[in-house]
Design a protein around this motif. Structure first.
Motif, mmCIF file in Angstrom:
data_model
loop_
_atom_site.group_PDB
_atom_site.id
_atom_site.type_symbol
_atom_site.label_atom_id
_atom_site.label_comp_id
_atom_site.label_asym_id
_atom_site.label_seq_id
_atom_site.Cartn_x
_atom_site.Cartn_y
_atom_site.Cartn_z
ATOM 1 N N HIS A 679 0.800 -1.234 0.000
ATOM 2 C CA HIS A 679 0.000 0.000 0.000
ATOM 3 C C HIS A 679 0.828 1.276 0.000
ATOM 4 N N ARG A 680 2.058 1.247 0.488
ATOM 5 C CA ARG A 680 2.932 2.421 0.550
ATOM 6 C C ARG A 680 2.228 3.598 1.258
ATOM 7 N N TYR A 681 1.765 3.325 2.467
ATOM 8 C CA TYR A 681 1.148 4.386 3.263
ATOM 9 C C TYR A 681 2.189 5.440 3.629
ATOM 10 N N ARG A 682 1.781 6.685 3.595
ATOM 11 C CA ARG A 682 2.654 7.793 3.996
ATOM 12 C C ARG A 682 2.349 8.128 5.458
ATOM 13 N N LEU A 683 3.256 7.747 6.349
ATOM 14 C CA LEU A 683 3.063 7.905 7.782
ATOM 15 C C LEU A 683 3.761 9.180 8.256
ATOM 16 N N ARG A 684 3.026 10.036 8.908
ATOM 17 C CA ARG A 684 3.573 11.300 9.413
ATOM 18 C C ARG A 684 3.453 11.338 10.933
ATOM 19 N N GLY A 685 4.292 12.143 11.524
ATOM 20 C CA GLY A 685 4.262 12.317 12.976
ATOM 21 C C GLY A 685 5.245 11.455 13.732
ATOM 22 N N ALA A 686 6.165 10.761 13.051
ATOM 23 C CA ALA A 686 7.131 9.895 13.722
ATOM 24 C C ALA A 686 8.406 10.672 14.034
ATOM 25 N N HIS A 687 8.968 10.474 15.245
ATOM 26 C CA HIS A 687 10.236 11.065 15.664
ATOM 27 C C HIS A 687 11.266 9.990 16.025
ATOM 28 N N ARG A 688 10.806 8.779 16.186
ATOM 29 C CA ARG A 688 11.695 7.679 16.547
ATOM 30 C C ARG A 688 11.270 6.456 15.735
ATOM 31 N N LEU A 689 12.209 5.856 15.024
ATOM 32 C CA LEU A 689 11.929 4.740 14.122
ATOM 33 C C LEU A 689 12.731 3.524 14.571
ATOM 34 N N ILE A 690 12.033 2.398 14.776
ATOM 35 C CA ILE A 690 12.668 1.156 15.231
ATOM 36 C C ILE A 690 12.374 0.074 14.199
ATOM 37 N N GLN A 712 5.331 18.445 6.540
ATOM 38 C CA GLN A 712 3.991 18.525 7.098
ATOM 39 C C GLN A 712 3.888 17.895 8.485
ATOM 40 N N SER A 713 4.967 17.272 8.952
ATOM 41 C CA SER A 713 4.929 16.653 10.270
ATOM 42 C C SER A 713 5.024 17.730 11.337
ATOM 43 N N PRO A 714 4.319 17.600 12.455
ATOM 44 C CA PRO A 714 4.345 18.640 13.497
ATOM 45 C C PRO A 714 5.677 18.656 14.242
ATOM 46 N N ASP A 715 6.223 19.855 14.436
ATOM 47 C CA ASP A 715 7.446 20.070 15.234
ATOM 48 C C ASP A 715 8.601 19.213 14.721
ATOM 49 N N GLN A 716 8.714 19.064 13.409
ATOM 50 C CA GLN A 716 9.752 18.188 12.888
ATOM 51 C C GLN A 716 11.131 18.819 13.011
ATOM 52 N N THR A 717 11.234 20.095 13.219
ATOM 53 C CA THR A 717 12.538 20.739 13.347
ATOM 54 C C THR A 717 12.972 20.892 14.801
ATOM 55 N N LEU A 718 12.086 20.604 15.746
ATOM 56 C CA LEU A 718 12.413 20.847 17.146
ATOM 57 C C LEU A 718 12.896 19.604 17.866
ATOM 58 N N LYS A 719 12.660 18.446 17.303
ATOM 59 C CA LYS A 719 13.003 17.217 18.004
ATOM 60 C C LYS A 719 14.067 16.458 17.224
ATOM 61 N N LYS A 720 14.955 15.806 17.948
ATOM 62 C CA LYS A 720 16.010 15.013 17.343
ATOM 63 C C LYS A 720 15.430 13.695 16.846
ATOM 64 N N LYS A 721 15.793 13.327 15.618
ATOM 65 C CA LYS A 721 15.284 12.088 15.022
ATOM 66 C C LYS A 721 16.259 10.960 15.318
ATOM 67 N N HIS A 722 15.706 9.800 15.687
ATOM 68 C CA HIS A 722 16.510 8.625 16.013
ATOM 69 C C HIS A 722 15.997 7.438 15.201
ATOM 70 N N VAL A 723 16.917 6.633 14.683
ATOM 71 C CA VAL A 723 16.602 5.409 13.949
ATOM 72 C C VAL A 723 17.405 4.281 14.575
ATOM 73 N N LEU A 724 16.736 3.186 14.911
ATOM 74 C CA LEU A 724 17.373 2.012 15.511
ATOM 75 C C LEU A 724 17.011 0.791 14.691
ATOM 76 N N LEU A 725 18.013 -0.010 14.349
ATOM 77 C CA LEU A 725 17.796 -1.232 13.569
ATOM 78 C C LEU A 725 18.476 -2.398 14.277
ATOM 79 N N LEU A 726 17.734 -3.489 14.489
ATOM 80 C CA LEU A 726 18.254 -4.700 15.115
ATOM 81 C C LEU A 726 18.600 -5.714 14.017
#
Length: 778
Positions: A679-690, A712-726
């Motif tokens: 479906h390739r959904y466009r998910l907005r509002g994420a600040h941490r991705l696991i 278009q994501s809220p406060d996307q410039t104010l929060k640090k983005k983190h990505v974690l991969l196991l």
């Protein structure tokens, strides 16, 4: 006033009634002359019968159809025979068989090929023998034409002469074909692969689970070659590869190194896993590899079909040999093409039509387009790689047969041979090539036992294996395990048991050790390699069949694309957007326990701080549906507030979950990689991705990371983005596609240095000016 009722005989009568009931004048005069009542009644009855007959004839003549004029007679059989005798016959060609090589700019011509292969003398001898026979037959023809008195004798003699000449031409062509070194090499390979039984030493070696592979240097787009089994050499099959190259060149244009490398690997009938990484949405490499693989499959089917036809002709004349005639299986189908959808089947069939050439006659084309053509347009849109799969017919339950008959096609010009007759939509049991989806075969296995037409498959081609990984890989394993099984009842089969190949008659049906398996995929995966390294040992295969399976007796080959450079990896693309990317190694003893180890790490190490802080905007991506169920159970056990989106979710559930996650009403969104593939959904509002596991499609990593930096994501410039991969050591191929070859080797080597720790040091990548992109341990 009452209306007076008229008698039924009174009133006006119709013209037909008056003509039928009025008496002639002779009867009136006879009655007045005093005839008896008996004589008068007899005359009246005779008159009534005559009038009834006249009335019926008039009606038949009025409505009868006009008789067509007689057609003029055509040519007599004698005239047709004379025309055939005067028609020039093509020379007996010994190479290539069944079809002449079209002359192109870079194509190999007949004269040059004959000179290189040393078969010019054989062709010259065949031509000389034909000329001598024609010269000897000329006086006989002249005498027959001059003799006008005995026409019946002339016809009998001409028929016998034509039959003897045709038989002589066929024998000359067969002798030239047997003297050709190319045919001898090809026939030797086919007999060694499909005609000889396995020895005890071969059975012991082919039962090993993991064969030893040796790496060699490749060229072009296949720079990494690995092979097992016999030595990696063509053994005199270079001319066969050149002939197939000419066929592919005439159909799709010039060959690239990847096509040439694939044809060289397929010629000895070894199993091949060809993976060629390419940018998302580019179909060029896949289409070219598909053309080369189908050229090999169609050539094998046509050769076997022609050999069976020649053998049938010899048996009909009483010249058959039992040992030389073992050229059949239990059923007719020899090639199985597994496709994920009807759209992929449509692409494969169109490629077969291009390969057989413009002299081929195609039957049932309209019915094929109705069944496998454009599907229903639901109005959805997506990126190029999504449109490549879902832009066509997406029905995953399909099955069709293709019957190939050489020498029954069209004849474009005088002096050329006939093409191939192709019949689409034929029943599988009456076909040479069967195109089917794994789901269609799996449904038949669940309803009944394996179909009989799968019992004699000699080549199995898996097209778009990366799409089947996202569907249900168990169906693919079950479909291949159902091949080369002995039929349920031999009495119902239309085969000659005296012509069966010897491996099919052995105990345990050694036909699966002779089958060639070809896998075409965009990327490499351990499940793809297990199809040829450990066939029939999966859980899905053992569910239906519990018999031991052998690997291919000719060995296997792996053809891989050049390693992904670090600067072109999806990680490099994600670093340009920003954020902090952490790759955490989790140790697992076996591949079966790898998923449980990663879910356990998520449950014990990651969920407690997430639930304690309560920070919104955490997106958890799962690799498979089983991993999705395990993570959902872990979140429910921890009493977490979350929403879930998977590939089976309804549209209303997806919209509600995306809205609540975007507006920070729930802190965690559990997402399935299969849902993103479909479906390739466009998910907005994420600040941490696991990422619980590395995604199979490497570009999914960069796509999901870019969603976090959506404007278009809220406060996307104010929060640090983190990505974690196991990841574990069994995810080496997927990690290499994401981070690059050099980084992957460094990460796995560091994890191997401490084999007793449950986890290893994490690797952090950031796009800062003070540090480079290399991995550093924490």
């Amino acid at each position: 006033m009452k209306r007076r009722r008229r008698h039924h005989n009174q009133g006006k009568r119709s013209k037909a009634r008056r003509a039928y009931t009025d008496e002639p004048d002779e009867m009136v005069e006879a009655r007045r002359s005093g005839l008896t009542q008996e004589r008068s009644d007899s005359l009246r009855r005779r008159w009534l019968r005559a009038e009834e007959r006249r009335f019926e004839l008039t009606k038949v003549a009025k409505f009868a159809k006009p008789v067509a004029p007689p057609k003029p007679k055509g040519r007599t059989n004698r005239q047709r025979r004379n025309e055939r005798r005067k028609r020039p016959e093509p020379p007996a060609e010994s190479w290539p068989t069944n079809r002449a090589v079209r002359r192109a700019e870079d194509a190999v011509g007949w004269d040059e090929a004959a000179a290189e292969l040393g078969v010019a003398a054989a062709a010259a001898a065949a031509t000389q023998k034909e000329e001598e026979e024609e010269a000897a037959a000329e006086p006989v023809e002249a005498s027959l034409d001059d003799d006008d008195d005995d026409d019946d004798d002339d016809e009998k003699r001409e028929v016998s002469d034509v039959e003897s000449e045709e038989e002589a031409r066929g024998e000359v062509a067969d002798e030239a074909l047997e003297r050709c070194g190319v045919s001898d090499a090809r026939t030797g390979v086919v007999e060694a692969q499909f005609g000889a039984c396995l020895t005890a030493e071969e059975c012991a070696v082919l039962k090993e689970r993991s064969p030893a592979y040796e790496s060699v240097e490749g060229s072009g787009e296949f720079e990494r070659w690995a092979w097992s089994g016999r030595a990696l050499s063509l053994d005199g099959l270079e001319s066969e590869v050149d002939r197939l190259c000419a066929t592919v060149r005439s159909a799709v244009g010039d060959l690239n190194p990847a096509q040439l490398g694939l044809l060289r690997a397929l010629a000895p009938y070894r199993d091949v896993v060809a993976t060629n990484a390419e940018a998302a949405g580019k179909r060029t490499r896949h289409a070219r590899l598909l053309s080369a693989a189908l050229a090999h499959c169609v050539d094998h089917a046509l050769r076997c079909r022609a050999r069976v036809a020649r053998r049938d002709k010899k048996v009909g004349k009483g010249r058959g040999d039992e040992e030389e005639g073992r050229d059949q299986g239990f059923t007719r189908p020899r090639v199985l093409v597994l496709v994920p959808t009807r759209g992929a089947a449509h692409e494969a069939v169109l490629e077969i039509e291009r390969l057989v050439g413009d002299r081929a006659s195609i039957a049932n084309r309209r019915a094929f387009e109705d069944e496998f053509g454009k599907g229903s347009d639901d109005g959805r849109a997506g990126p190029p790689d999504w449109a490549e799969v879902f832009g066509a017919n997406t029905d995953d339950d399909c099955e069709m047969g293709i019957a190939l008959t050489p020498g029954r096609g069209k004849k474009r010009e005088v002096g050329t041979s006939f093409g191939v007759a192709v019949k689409l939509m034929s029943p599988p049991e009456d076909s040479d090539v069967v195109v089917a989806s794994p789901l269609a075969i799996r449904l038949k296995l669940e309803r009944d036992q394996a179909p009989d037409w799968l019992s004699s498959i000699e080549i199995a081609l898996v097209v778009r294996a990366e799409v089947m990984l996202m569907q249900n890989w168990d169906h693919v394993e079950a479909a291949l395990a159902a091949c080369n099984r002995r039929p349920r009842a031999l009495d119902s089969l239309r085969c000659d048991l005296s012509r069966l190949r010897k491996p099919l008659l052995e105990d345990g049906n050694q036909g699966h050790a002779c089958r060639q398996t070809i896998v075409l995929s965009r990327f490499s995966d351990p499940r793809l390699r297990a199809l040829v390294d450990a066939p029939g040992r999966s859980t899905a295969a053992r569910e239906f069949f519990d018999e031991p399976r052998f690997r291919n007796r000719a060995g296997a080959a792996r053809l891989a694309a050049p390693p992904v450079p670090d600067i072109a990896s999806p990680l490099a693309t994600a670093l340009e957007a920003g954020g902090r990317h952490v790759f955490q190694f989790v140790r697992a003893p076996t591949p079966a326990e790898a998923a449980d180890a990663k879910v356990r790490h998520l449950k014990t190490k990651l969920l407690p701080p997430l639930l304690k802080n309560g920070t919104p905007g955490t997106l958890v991506v799962c690799h498979s549906y089983h991993e999705f169920l395990a993570c959902r159970a872990a979140l429910r056990t921890a009493a977490a507030n979350f929403v879930a989106v998977h590939d089976y979710s309804r549209g209303s559930e997806v919209s509600r979950a995306r809205s609540r996650f975007y507006h920070a009403e729930v802190p965690i969104l559990l997402y399935s990689a299969r849902a993103h593939f479909y479906h390739r959904y466009r998910l907005r509002g994420a600040h941490r991705l696991i990422f619980v596991s590395p995604p199979d499609f490497a570009h999914f990593y960069a796509e999901l990371v870019n969603f976090m930096f959506d404007k278009q994501s809220p406060d996307q410039t104010l929060k640090k983005k983190h990505v974690l991969l196991l990841y574990t050591s069994f995810d080496a191929l997927a990690i290499e596609r994401i981070v690059g070859a050099r980084r992957a080797r460094a990460m796995l080597a560091q994890a191997a240095n401490n084999p007793f720790a449950a986890t290893a040091d994490a690797h952090i990548f950031e796009n800062d000016d003070d540090q480079d992109d290399d991995a550093r341990g924490l």
